[in-house]
Design an enzyme around this catalytic site. Structure first.
Site: not given
Length: 1106
Positions: A818, A821, A915, A1000
């Site tokens: 992504h 990010e 991420h 994350e």
């Protein structure tokens, strides 16, 4: 009978208060049945009143338990039966009707089927008739109105009462301000508010002209209630208005009655009194709901950049985008009101209501899908082409030594066609010279201040500047120049600045063993420009953003989470409302527009800011000057989509020193943001960089995020009409004249930066380090996707050394699927630099594992400033099940690499996809577990079906012990249907990798541990990447030193401290409530005031983002 009457008189006089009351309500007692039976059979008014008195006393104490017993024994039905008997059979008794309604008002909120029972028993008409007969009797009206309010919790009852004249009747009771105030007006307004929740009744109110009546009453109470003693009555009037404007006709009537101006003026007068905040908040919600929906000032919501796909999917959002006719207006719908039907449906909320609070329809319940089963999507003959990326498994020392220098071929398509390795700078994406934007020289440059005390970190220490000499030699004209024509002077100046930074600003890693390894120099501007020349973008960028060209040094000072200023969101919303009410100071001038490609920077008289985003990873589509120092900013959609607005990165210049500017990003899409909970935007000042402080710093005041009045097209919301965009607003001032500043959502990390860092990795190679950089494939945009291999060279060609090399477990890491990010790239940077270090830990890691790393899975998205998607217009992390070799080449070839490993029985020990998370704090992991998924669902399974090794929890547990930013309580191991196409689930399910994770990292900061209440920076992110490596080494030691039973025992102990499992229903990051619900969607009766500074603001933490 007379005897029964006497007995109940005696009971009510003496027995009920204490002992007998407890006996009657005790478990197993038949006392309540006896009382209710007597009530049903009684035909004497006084006896009935005595029994009702007994019930009233019994139910007044004991909180809700006694009420529950009464309801369970059929007490509600008995009271309704008595109500009918009292009107038909018994002599007329006002006292009896009063007692029954008073008791029903107590019981109603505790009986979930109260509304249905009332309607079926005919009680609605009885109550309405009694109210009409006693309009001048406040004593009787009070309990009747209380019961009426409870009746209307059932929507069918509300419609029925409306047909029976309830709306008009209640408006007769609601009166203007009077000095003789009773509780009747408040109760009447509560009942009216409940009746008006029905859209049918709201229409009746509009047709009857009652919107103007409500506004007039509110102004009357506002003007006369100078001591603010009757705030609840004023709030009740606003609640009635709020329910009426839930329909389109109500909003029109409100605007026609000048409601916006009335509520704006009254709210402004209430602002100085904190206790009146509920009135201000409700008024704000009404005004925002009625604010006319505006169109985004765009020709289309599709991206300003056009990229024609070689293959358009047969279905889905991208196919829909390509099938739209050229003349279709995709910015707004023909009607932007989501009224559905104006009439209420006859659904029974009570019967259909279920307690779904703990269920999740998205959780995978198919046990077959929860048992990993290795499967190959292609033939092994096809997969064998990927063997060339794993030459270290062959054990041929000579081949390894050659490949350690040369790298391996480029896969063009399906792993079948290969060409020689191309240099990343062999082809240029732009025909003209590369331009570096810089600031004008300062007229007087004072010596830079002494370095600040570095933030004490366990694992990373930033070296302080050693040479703080004068910067007078930098006082030169650094205007916007071409690197091809005038680059020598730039390089000279930057060389001096770099010298002052202590040899390029190197950093050092520490470890829990006390050793340190020298990090890479932070930046090489010349090398960066060389990398930019080989980067291909859709807009063919020819400029370089100064922060990317010169680099970033993590600041040495703490950056705490921004404390939320009380009322900041409300004040910003009121300023927006002022645009409609007082438009005199509105400038409304476009100053930047990418939809005018020939001249996006609009020339002005020098009074406006200048904007630019035409550089790698830049994203700003349009800037409109709204007021003298306020600008509305619109972000560009991801290419080949019409949404995904979150990432921004743009340049600002021509500012006035000391002036406070307000910036509003007006087309955000998510329902909330960490900007409401302490996260600031990032700013980079060129003048500060020239002075020796090249830092991205957190900045901005009055930051908040809220729903605005710009309508979203249903084409961008999956067909849902009536949605609005959200605004991220912040204010900033500038300290230097002739400065050029950059704003970004998070710390930028471009594709060219990655290529530069990979080139710099080569400088750290030693004969003991095996480093190979392969080109995995070429993207849609013609950029190469690198694959990195890091391990230790075998000590010799002896059989033992070669055997040890070939049997090292593999660790497979990926990042940046992504583009928005960017924190994932900084974590990956920390990982790669640690692995290439000279510390004992790094040496041990290389000797223990073979690392395969795809550091950027979506180069095209990163280059072109996308937030979520690639050039295909799709989220690449939803393509892992069936990636298309042409549309999703990086996912297709990465998956084939993993499938090849699974086929040769060398599946990775750990797979981790890095991420970033925009709505949660800390760093955490998502994994896959059969048991935990079953525990969170309602499916039944035998113990044999739930057999599972608990090793998937070991790595997160280790990280929680050594990484201060890591939070075990935020981790989740639930498998969801909506995530079955993500990397972690596919690698777990199809390749059988037990330890398959998404890691994350917060975009905001931490709320626990060493970094609690601090915003996260690149130093902490790189530290996290290094600590992930240390955790792998500890994992190796744990799994290597203990036998299997000891390992199971240890991991069972880890399971003892079960962490909070989180999951989502539909979206990656579902909505969660703000401190004040300004969404204009709520129908709750009570809207709480904003949390005061220092109080805990609830955040929703139950969401995934992978």
């Amino acid at each position: 009978s007379h005897r029964a009457r006497c007995s109940f008189v005696s009971l009510s006089d003496s027995v009920v208060p204490e002992k007998s009351g407890k006996e009657v309500m005790s478990k197993g007692s038949s006392g309540m049945e006896v009382i209710l039976s007597s009530l049903e059979s009684s035909r004497d008014v006084q006896t009935t009143l005595n029994i009702l008195n007994i019930l009233t006393e019994l139910l007044t104490v004991g909180r809700g338990r006694r009420m529950g017993v009464f309801v369970s024994k059929g007490g509600t039905g008995t009271l309704f039966q008595l109500l009918n008997i009292a009107t038909k059979e018994l002599p007329s008794s006002e006292e009896l009707m009063l007692q029954v309604h008073a008791l029903l008002a107590k019981v109603g909120p505790k009986d979930r089927k109260f509304g249905v029972k009332a309607r079926l028993s005919g009680a609605l008409n009885v109550t309405m008739t009694f109210i009409k007969q006693n309009l001048q009797n406040p004593k009787v009206l009070l309990p009747c109105l209380q019961v009426l309010r409870v009746y209307c919790t059932n929507s069918v009852n509300a419609v029925s009462l409306g047909k029976n004249g309830a709306v008009e009747l209640l408006f007769k009771i609601v009166a203007p301000y009077s000095k003789k105030i009773s509780s009747l007006p408040k109760v009447a307004l509560d009942a009216l508010g409940s009746v008006l929740k029905s859209k049918t009744n709201a229409r009746r109110a509009v047709d009857g002209g009652f919107v103007l009546v409500l506004l007039s009453l509110y102004v009357d109470w506002h003007r006369n209630d100078t001591r603010h003693r009757h705030m609840l009555i004023r709030k009740g009037l606003l609640v009635c208005l709020r329910n009426v404007i839930n329909i389109k006709l109500g909003r029109k009537a409100f605007l026609d009655a000048d409601g916006m101006k009335i509520l704006y003026n009254t709210s402004t007068e209430c602002l100085p009194v904190r206790t009146l905040d509920p009135l201000v908040n409700t008024s704000s919600l009404i005004m925002r709901k009625c604010f006319p929906k505006n169109r985004l000032p765009l020709p289309t919501i599709r991206s300003s950049f056009n990229y024609q796909l070689p293959h358009v999917p047969a279905a889905g959002p991208v196919a829909q985008l390509y099938s739209l006719s050229p003349g279709v207006d995709d910015v707004v719908d023909e009607s932007d009101d989501n009224d559905e039907t104006e009439a209420d449906t006859d659904t029974e909320n009570e019967e259909n209501e279920k307690d779904d609070g703990n269920t999740n329809d998205d959780i995978e319940t198919d046990l077959n899908k929860l048992h990993p089963q290795r499967k190959l999507t292609g033939s092994f003959e096809e997969l064998r082409f990927y063997e060339r990326f794993f030459l270290e498994l062959s054990g041929d020392l000579h081949v390894l030594q050659v490949q350690n220098i040369m790298g391996s071929p480029l896969i063009k398509e399906r792993g079948c066609n290969f060409e020689g390795l191309k240099s990343s700078s062999s082809s240029s994406a732009c025909a003209g010279p590369i331009i570096v934007p810089t600031a004008q020289p300062p007229q007087h440059v004072s010596p830079p201040p002494a370095p600040l005390t570095a933030l004490d970190l366990d694992s990373i220490h930033l070296t302080e500047d050693q040479n703080q000499g004068s910067s007078e030699g930098l006082d030169q004209d650094l205007g916007r120049v071409s690197l091809e024509e005038g680059g020598a002077s730039i390089r000279h100046i930057l060389g001096e600045i770099c010298a002052r930074r202590g040899g390029g600003g190197a950093s050092t890693w520490g470890s829990d063993c006390g050793s340190e390894a020298l990090l890479l120099p932070l930046h090489d501007p010349d090398l960066y420009v060389e990398m930019v020349k080989g980067t291909k973008s859709v807009p063919q960028y020819a400029e370089v953003a100064y922060p990317d060209y010169f680099g970033h040094v993590a600041p040495t000072f703490r950056e705490p989470l921004l404390e939320r200023v009380y009322g900041v969101q409300r004040s910003k919303i009121f300023q927006d409302i002022e645009r409609l009410i007082h438009p005199n100071d509105i400038v409304d001038k476009v100053v930047y527009d990418l939809d005018v490609p020939t001249c996006p920077v609009i020339e002005n008289n020098g009074e406006s800011l200048r904007f630019n985003s035409q550089f790698e990873s830049g994203n700003l589509r349009k800037a409109v000057q709204v007021r003298k120092h306020e600008y509305d900013l619109i972000l560009n959609s991801d290419i080949n989509t019409n949404h995904y607005h979150q990432w921004f990165y743009f340049e600002v210049s021509n500012m006035r020193v000391g002036t406070l500017y307000r910036f509003n990003i007006i087309n955000c899409e998510k329902s909330n943001s960490q900007s409401n909970y302490g996260m600031q935007v990032l700013m980079y000042s060129v003048q500060e960089a020239i002075r020796g402080r090249p830092c991205w710093v957190r900045t901005g005041s009055d930051i908040c995020y809220y729903k605005n009045h710009f309508a979203r097209s249903s084409l961008s919301t999956g067909g849902v009409k009536g949605k609005s965009y959200f605004t991220l607003t912040f204010s900033a001032s500038f300290s230097h004249k002739d400065d050029v500043c950059y704003f970004a959502y998070h710390y930028p990390y471009t594709y060219s930066t990655l290529k530069m860092h990979l080139r710099k990795l080569e400088a750290l190679r030693t004969p003991q380090i095996y480093l190979r950089q392969d080109v995995l494939c070429e993207t849609l945009g013609g950029n190469v996707c690198p694959l990195i291999t890091i391990t230790a060279m075998p000590g010799s060609s002896s059989t033992d050394n070669i055997y040890q090399l070939r049997n090292r477990p593999l660790i497979f890491l990926s990042a940046r699927v992504h583009p928005g990010e960017t924190n994932a790239s900084w974590v990956m940077k920390g990982t790669m630099e640690f692995l290439m270090g000279s510390s004992l830990l790094a040496v041990s890691l290389r000797e223990a594992f073979i690392f395969k790393i795809v550091p950027m899975l979506n180069p095209d998205g990163v280059i072109n400033g996308n937030h979520r998607c690639s050039l295909s217009g799709e989220d690449l992390n939803r393509q892992w099940q069936s990636p298309h070799p042409e549309l999703h080449p990086t996912i297709y070839h990465t998956k084939n690499l993993l499938q090849y490993l699974a086929h040769i029985q060398r599946a990775p020990l750990v797979f981790c996809d890095y991420h970033g998370h925009s709505r949660k704090k800390n760093v955490f992991m998502y994994g896959c577990s059969l048991k935990e998924t079953v525990w969170q669902s309602n499916i039944s399974a035998s113990s044999t079906e739930l057999q599972e090794d608990l090793g998937y929890r070991t790595l997160p547990k280790i990280l929680s012990q050594i990484a201060p930013a890591f939070s075990l309580s935020s981790c989740s191991f639930v498998v969801e249907r909506s995530k079955e196409s993500t990397a972690r689930v596919v690698v777990w399910r199809e390749m059988g990798v037990q330890r398959s994770y998404t890691m994350e990292s917060t975009l905001c900061g931490c709320d626990q541990g060493k970094y609690k209440s601090l915003q996260i920076g690149t130093r902490e992110l790189e530290e996290m990447g290094a600590q992930f490596c240390v955790a792998l080494l500890r994992l190796k030691r744990i799994t290597g030193l203990f036998n299997h039973q000891h390992l199971v025992d240890m991991e069972t102990e880890i399971m003892g401290s079960i962490c909070t499992t989180t999951y989502v229903l539909e979206e990656d990051e579902p909505d969660f409530l703000e401190a004040v619900d300004y969404s204009a969607e709520s129908n709750d009766d009570d809207i709480e005031p904003e949390n005061e500074p220092g109080t805990d603001v609830p955040e929703n933490t139950d969401q995934l983002s992978d």
